[in-house]
Design an enzyme around this catalytic site. Structure first.
Site, short mmCIF file in Angstrom:
data_model
loop_
_atom_site.label_atom_id
_atom_site.label_comp_id
_atom_site.label_asym_id
_atom_site.label_seq_id
_atom_site.Cartn_x
_atom_site.Cartn_y
_atom_site.Cartn_z
CB SER A 31 -1.18 -0.49 1.39
OG SER A 31 -0.37 0.40 2.39
CG HIS B 294 -0.88 -5.52 4.32
ND1 HIS B 294 -0.30 -4.56 5.46
CD2 HIS B 294 -0.25 -4.58 3.05
CE1 HIS B 294 0.36 -3.47 5.10
NE2 HIS B 294 0.55 -3.24 3.77
CD GLU C 26 -0.29 -2.26 9.15
OE1 GLU C 26 -0.16 -1.54 10.21
OE2 GLU C 26 -0.09 -1.61 8.36
CD GLU D 179 2.22 -4.82 7.60
OE1 GLU D 179 1.27 -4.36 8.44
OE2 GLU D 179 3.17 -3.96 7.03
CG ASP E 40 -1.73 2.19 8.24
OD1 ASP E 40 -2.53 2.76 8.31
OD2 ASP E 40 -0.80 1.80 7.78
CD GLU F 265 0.98 3.98 9.40
OE1 GLU F 265 1.34 3.14 10.78
OE2 GLU F 265 0.97 3.55 8.59
CG ASP G 141 3.17 5.31 5.78
OD1 ASP G 141 4.03 5.11 4.92
OD2 ASP G 141 2.49 4.14 5.26
CE LYS H 211 5.94 2.23 5.51
NZ LYS H 211 4.26 1.98 5.60
CG HIS I 186 7.19 -3.35 9.39
ND1 HIS I 186 6.78 -4.46 9.60
CD2 HIS I 186 5.85 -2.82 9.99
CE1 HIS I 186 5.12 -4.64 9.86
NE2 HIS I 186 4.61 -3.74 10.49
CE LYS J 109 2.91 0.38 10.19
NZ LYS J 109 2.16 1.17 9.52
P1 PGA Z 1 2.80 -0.90 2.69
O1 PGA Z 1 1.88 -1.21 4.49
O2 PGA Z 1 4.52 -0.99 3.35
O3 PGA Z 1 2.29 -1.97 2.36
O4 PGA Z 1 3.00 -0.51 2.46
C1 PGA Z 1 2.28 -0.66 5.36
C2 PGA Z 1 2.34 0.67 5.90
O5 PGA Z 1 1.07 0.64 5.33
O6 PGA Z 1 2.24 1.30 7.33
ZN ZN Z 2 0.49 3.10 6.53
#
Ligand code: PGA
Ligand code: ZN
Length: 399
Positions: free
Chosen positions: A40, A144, A153, A194, A230, A273, A300, A325, A353, A376
């Site tokens: 995503s 996911h 999430e 995940e 999230d 998030e 994010d 990230k 992650h 996270k």
């Molecule tokens: P992604 O998802 O690594 O698939 O982008 C993680 C997130 O959205 O935090």
């Molecule tokens: Zn996210």
């Protein structure tokens, strides 16, 4: 002095190819790191290229500028060379996957030369005794997992844990408690990317189950465990109809803000998030104004670890937290800049992650080095426990 940079394709946790880098130095230093990968992904992220292309481009443009030229311990120099070798704003030439793998491998080689743990080399020597609280993904869906929850999430947040070890085990216990509650309800399910349970239930039922699982484990461990989300709002948002599309319902932006505020209130959410679309700073600001005192509103896809986008968010009071990230921006130096800008402005950095991961544990060191309040990185599964167990080791060595 860097004497060699080796790049290869290795497997990530989804079974897709990713870029792994080795950095070797004259004095015998060695560092190895691999790029994670999102599903995503935010629209404004640095560009991930197919690994074979990213490797070929990095071999042509970046490796010759590093070998015999840069010191692995000089992270700023290594990362500046990667940027110059790439020549674009978004690493679309050598690929953010090649860039981040080399950047992290150089950091590890630099630490190896010093004989110091990575978090120390990254500036963590005087960081104090705090440890990041792990946010553990226990139920999930969205991009996911197929046929699971709309919200991406559901996260356990053991905010009262006395140690990182207690927190890590609490999240695993919530993950297990969720499995038991699902079984009691006769819901069979697999796991998402995940490692979170991916049941075919609606979000309302997921809230009930996670809320109950958190309470059960809270009673067991005797410290406070919060609950977070999230939403991955950009994935739910349809820009044509300007609505958030849930399986059972469609919400316009005002309704989405009200819905999230209601959830914060009902479940005492400590963390939310991407509750809204990645282009909607105004809606983020409205929600943050409404609930941002008690709850972290984290960007994010909104910020993509990018200081320019974070600056805009700070100016507009869009959030109070940023997800970090390194592969969203391409280098460790850029990730550090985002963390520093966040902290200066009262935003909590949450090191994270990706849904596609490797055994690489650099983000555990990054979170400790920068004194980030949260990390996270999932709750279970080898590519997730690689980071969680590294946190336990770091804490163990430090005490
Ligand atoms: P992604 O998802 O690594 O698939 O982008 C993680 C997130 O959205 O935090
Ligand atoms: Zn996210």
């Amino acid at each position: 002095l860097i004497t060699d940079v080796r790049l290869r394709r290795t497997l990530d946790s989804r079974g897709n190819p990713t870029v792994e880098a080795d950095v070797l130095t004259e004095s015998g230093g060695f560092g190895r790191a691999a790029a994670p990968s999102g599903a995503s992904t935010g629209e404004y992220e640095a560009v991930e290229r197919p690994p074979s292309e990213a490797i070929a481009a990095a071999r042509e443009h970046a490796v010759p500028r590093l070998v015999g030229e840069a010191y692995a311990g000089n992270q700023r120099e290594v990362d500046a060379i990667l940027r110059a070798a790439d020549g674009t704003d978004d690493f679309s030439e050598i690929g953010a996957n090649s860039a981040v793998a080399i950047s992290m491998a150089a950091a590890k080689a630099g630490a190896d030369v010093l004989g110091a743990p990575l978090f120390q080399h990254l500036g963590g020597t005087f960081r104090g005794g705090n440890f990041p609280i792990p946010l553990g993904n226990v139920v999930g869906g969205g991009e996911h997992a197929a046929d699971a929850t709309d919200i991406q999430e559901f996260l356990a947040a053991p905010v009262g844990a006395p140690s990182v070890e207690d927190a890590v085990f609490a999240n695993a216990a919530v993950h297990e408690a969720v499995a038991n509650l699902l079984e009691e309800r006769g819901v069979a399910c697999g796991k998402g990317d995940e490692g979170a349970w991916a049941p075919s239930i609606d979000d309302a039922e997921a809230f009930e189950i996670v809320d109950e699982a958190v309470s059960l484990v809270e009673d067991e461990v005797g410290f406070e465990i919060g609950f977070g989300l999230d939403v991955a709002g950009a994935e739910l948002y349809d820009s044509d109809s300007e609505t958030y599309e849930y399986s059972d319902e469609s919400r316009d932006t005002d309704e989405q803000i009200a819905y999230i505020a209601e959830l914060v209130d009902e479940y005492d959410l400590v963390y939310v998030e991407d509750p809204l679309d990645e282009d909607d700073y105004d809606a983020f600001a409205e929600l943050t104004d409404e609930v941002g005192d008690e709850t972290l509103i984290c960007g994010d896809d909104l910020f993509v670890t990018n200081t320019e986008r974070l600056r805009e968010g700070i100016d507009r009071d869009a959030a109070n937290s940023i997800l970090i990230k390194p592969n969203q921006i391409g280098t460790l130096s850029d990730a550090f800049d985002a963390i520093e800008l966040a902290i200066e402005n009262g935003y909590d950095p949450v090191v994270s992650h990706r849904s596609g991961e490797t055994e690489d544990a650099t983000i555990a060191h990054l979170a400790v080095a920068t004194d980030a309040p949260f990390i996270k990185t999932g709750a279970v599964g080898g590519e997730r426990t690689a980071k969680l167990n590294e946190l336990i080791r770091i804490a163990d060595d430090a005490t």
